[in-house]
Design a protein around this motif. Structure first.
Motif, PDB file in Angstrom:
ATOM      1  N   GLU A 120      -2.971  22.618   9.876  1.00  0.00           N
ATOM      2  CA  GLU A 120      -1.646  22.007   9.730  1.00  0.00           C
ATOM      3  C   GLU A 120      -1.365  21.078  10.912  1.00  0.00           C
ATOM      4  O   GLU A 120      -0.886  19.947  10.735  1.00  0.00           O
ATOM      5  CB  GLU A 120      -0.563  23.080   9.640  1.00  0.00           C
ATOM      6  N   ALA A 121      -1.707  21.529  12.123  1.00  0.00           N
ATOM      7  CA  ALA A 121      -1.526  20.684  13.313  1.00  0.00           C
ATOM      8  C   ALA A 121      -2.412  19.441  13.214  1.00  0.00           C
ATOM      9  O   ALA A 121      -1.973  18.329  13.546  1.00  0.00           O
ATOM     10  CB  ALA A 121      -1.845  21.477  14.575  1.00  0.00           C
ATOM     11  N   PHE A 122      -3.645  19.608  12.741  1.00  0.00           N
ATOM     12  CA  PHE A 122      -4.548  18.469  12.558  1.00  0.00           C
ATOM     13  C   PHE A 122      -3.943  17.448  11.587  1.00  0.00           C
ATOM     14  O   PHE A 122      -3.982  16.246  11.840  1.00  0.00           O
ATOM     15  CB  PHE A 122      -5.915  18.944  12.049  1.00  0.00           C
ATOM     16  N   LEU A 123      -3.383  17.941  10.481  1.00  0.00           N
ATOM     17  CA  LEU A 123      -2.762  17.033   9.511  1.00  0.00           C
ATOM     18  C   LEU A 123      -1.665  16.195  10.161  1.00  0.00           C
ATOM     19  O   LEU A 123      -1.646  14.970  10.040  1.00  0.00           O
ATOM     20  CB  LEU A 123      -2.171  17.815   8.334  1.00  0.00           C
ATOM     21  N   HIS A 124      -0.748  16.866  10.869  1.00  0.00           N
ATOM     22  CA  HIS A 124       0.397  16.166  11.445  1.00  0.00           C
ATOM     23  C   HIS A 124       0.032  15.320  12.669  1.00  0.00           C
ATOM     24  O   HIS A 124       0.561  14.216  12.839  1.00  0.00           O
ATOM     25  CB  HIS A 124       1.502  17.166  11.798  1.00  0.00           C
ATOM     26  N   ASP A 125      -0.868  15.827  13.500  1.00  0.00           N
ATOM     27  CA  ASP A 125      -1.203  15.127  14.744  1.00  0.00           C
ATOM     28  C   ASP A 125      -2.294  14.077  14.579  1.00  0.00           C
ATOM     29  O   ASP A 125      -2.398  13.154  15.377  1.00  0.00           O
ATOM     30  CB  ASP A 125      -1.644  16.130  15.817  1.00  0.00           C
ATOM     31  N   THR A 126      -3.130  14.232  13.558  1.00  0.00           N
ATOM     32  CA  THR A 126      -4.281  13.331  13.408  1.00  0.00           C
ATOM     33  C   THR A 126      -4.321  12.649  12.043  1.00  0.00           C
ATOM     34  O   THR A 126      -4.212  11.433  11.950  1.00  0.00           O
ATOM     35  CB  THR A 126      -5.604  14.097  13.655  1.00  0.00           C
ATOM     36  N   ALA A 127      -4.508  13.435  10.988  1.00  0.00           N
ATOM     37  CA  ALA A 127      -4.771  12.850   9.660  1.00  0.00           C
ATOM     38  C   ALA A 127      -3.678  11.914   9.192  1.00  0.00           C
ATOM     39  O   ALA A 127      -3.954  10.799   8.748  1.00  0.00           O
ATOM     40  CB  ALA A 127      -4.989  13.958   8.629  1.00  0.00           C
ATOM     41  N   PHE A 128      -2.420  12.345   9.293  1.00  0.00           N
ATOM     42  CA  PHE A 128      -1.326  11.508   8.818  1.00  0.00           C
ATOM     43  C   PHE A 128      -1.113  10.280   9.707  1.00  0.00           C
ATOM     44  O   PHE A 128      -0.441   9.340   9.298  1.00  0.00           O
ATOM     45  CB  PHE A 128      -0.023  12.308   8.723  1.00  0.00           C
ATOM     46  N   LYS A 129      -1.706  10.296  10.904  1.00  0.00           N
ATOM     47  CA  LYS A 129      -1.567   9.163  11.822  1.00  0.00           C
ATOM     48  C   LYS A 129      -2.777   8.227  11.792  1.00  0.00           C
ATOM     49  O   LYS A 129      -2.794   7.224  12.502  1.00  0.00           O
ATOM     50  CB  LYS A 129      -1.345   9.671  13.244  1.00  0.00           C
ATOM     51  N   LEU A 130      -3.784   8.561  10.986  1.00  0.00           N
ATOM     52  CA  LEU A 130      -4.936   7.670  10.868  1.00  0.00           C
ATOM     53  C   LEU A 130      -4.466   6.353  10.256  1.00  0.00           C
ATOM     54  O   LEU A 130      -3.634   6.348   9.350  1.00  0.00           O
ATOM     55  CB  LEU A 130      -6.030   8.299   9.999  1.00  0.00           C
ATOM     56  N   PRO A 131      -5.000   5.228  10.745  1.00  0.00           N
ATOM     57  CA  PRO A 131      -4.560   3.915  10.251  1.00  0.00           C
ATOM     58  C   PRO A 131      -4.712   3.765   8.741  1.00  0.00           C
ATOM     59  O   PRO A 131      -5.774   4.026   8.184  1.00  0.00           O
ATOM     60  CB  PRO A 131      -5.485   2.933  10.979  1.00  0.00           C
ATOM     61  N   GLY A 132      -3.609   3.394   8.076  1.00  0.00           N
ATOM     62  CA  GLY A 132      -3.643   3.070   6.656  1.00  0.00           C
ATOM     63  C   GLY A 132      -3.589   4.235   5.691  1.00  0.00           C
ATOM     64  O   GLY A 132      -3.615   4.038   4.483  1.00  0.00           O
ATOM     65  N   VAL A 133      -3.520   5.483   6.202  1.00  0.00           N
ATOM     66  CA  VAL A 133      -3.542   6.639   5.307  1.00  0.00           C
ATOM     67  C   VAL A 133      -2.239   6.721   4.521  1.00  0.00           C
ATOM     68  O   VAL A 133      -1.154   6.687   5.088  1.00  0.00           O
ATOM     69  CB  VAL A 133      -3.785   7.950   6.088  1.00  0.00           C
ATOM     70  N   THR A 134      -2.372   6.824   3.207  1.00  0.00           N
ATOM     71  CA  THR A 134      -1.208   6.956   2.342  1.00  0.00           C
ATOM     72  C   THR A 134      -1.114   8.336   1.708  1.00  0.00           C
ATOM     73  O   THR A 134      -0.032   8.798   1.381  1.00  0.00           O
ATOM     74  CB  THR A 134      -1.213   5.870   1.249  1.00  0.00           C
ATOM     75  N   HIS A 135      -2.264   9.007   1.559  1.00  0.00           N
ATOM     76  CA  HIS A 135      -2.261  10.297   0.878  1.00  0.00           C
ATOM     77  C   HIS A 135      -3.454  11.134   1.342  1.00  0.00           C
ATOM     78  O   HIS A 135      -4.554  10.604   1.497  1.00  0.00           O
ATOM     79  CB  HIS A 135      -2.335  10.077  -0.639  1.00  0.00           C
ATOM     80  N   VAL A 136      -3.229  12.444   1.536  1.00  0.00           N
ATOM     81  CA  VAL A 136      -4.298  13.389   1.868  1.00  0.00           C
ATOM     82  C   VAL A 136      -4.178  14.587   0.934  1.00  0.00           C
ATOM     83  O   VAL A 136      -3.112  15.201   0.841  1.00  0.00           O
ATOM     84  CB  VAL A 136      -4.196  13.873   3.338  1.00  0.00           C
TER      85      VAL A 136
END
Length: 166
Positions: A120-136
């Motif tokens: 969950e921390a990875f999602l909020h701190d990293t994945a959702f902040k990756l450039p251009g990400v719209t959906h995971v």
């Protein structure tokens, strides 16, 4: 480097099985003497066929008990956005593999973390902040049925011109 012959493929298979073997052990396993064996390995290293040597670590024994496959979609697919996304993925240590794919997801990531709270921390701190990400979309791995690092190297069918072994 020329096309791989039977001895090269056998050497690669042996090195994938155990890269800590001595040249003498490798040579005996593939039917060569030590010097030609050593030369072939050095040629494959120089050609980039052998990219390096590593230890295979049991992820669970080092505390990485949760594996997640994350399907990622990007907003835009222009060259700059894709490059920035891929550079950011390469810099994230929790992401151990990333594949650009066809189908519903633009990319499939394999993420290793200690537990669901860490994911969950990875999602909020990293994945959702990756450039251009719209959906995971995340799929938690319940059990790894097979996690092989060795490549399935087929032996050459017919000699395409014999290569000297010395």
């Amino acid at each position: 480097m020329n096309e791989l012959d039977r001895h090269d493929v056998l050497l690669l298979s042996e090195l994938q099985r155990d890269s800590r073997q001595t040249v003498q052990q490798l040579a005996a396993a593939v039917g060569l003497s030590s010097t030609p064996c050593w030369k072939r390995v050095k040629e494959m290293e120089a050609a980039g066929i052998i990219r390096g040597y590593t230890a295979v670590v049991d992820r669970e024994k080092v505390g990485l008990t949760l594996a997640v496959l994350a399907e990622v979609n990007l907003t835009r697919h222009n060259e700059d956005d894709v490059r920035r996304f891929e550079e950011a993925v390469a810099a994230a240590p929790q992401i151990v593999s990333c594949h650009a794919t066809t189908g519903q997801a633009d990319y499939v990531l394999k993420v290793l973390v200690p537990d669901i709270k860490s994911y969950e921390a990875f999602l909020h701190d990293t994945a959702f902040k990756l450039p251009g990400v719209t959906h995971v979309r995340s799929s938690v791995v319940l059990k790894e049925v097979k996690a092989e690092t060795r490549l399935p190297l087929p032996l050459p069918r017919a000699p395409a011109g014999r290569r000297k072994s010395g």
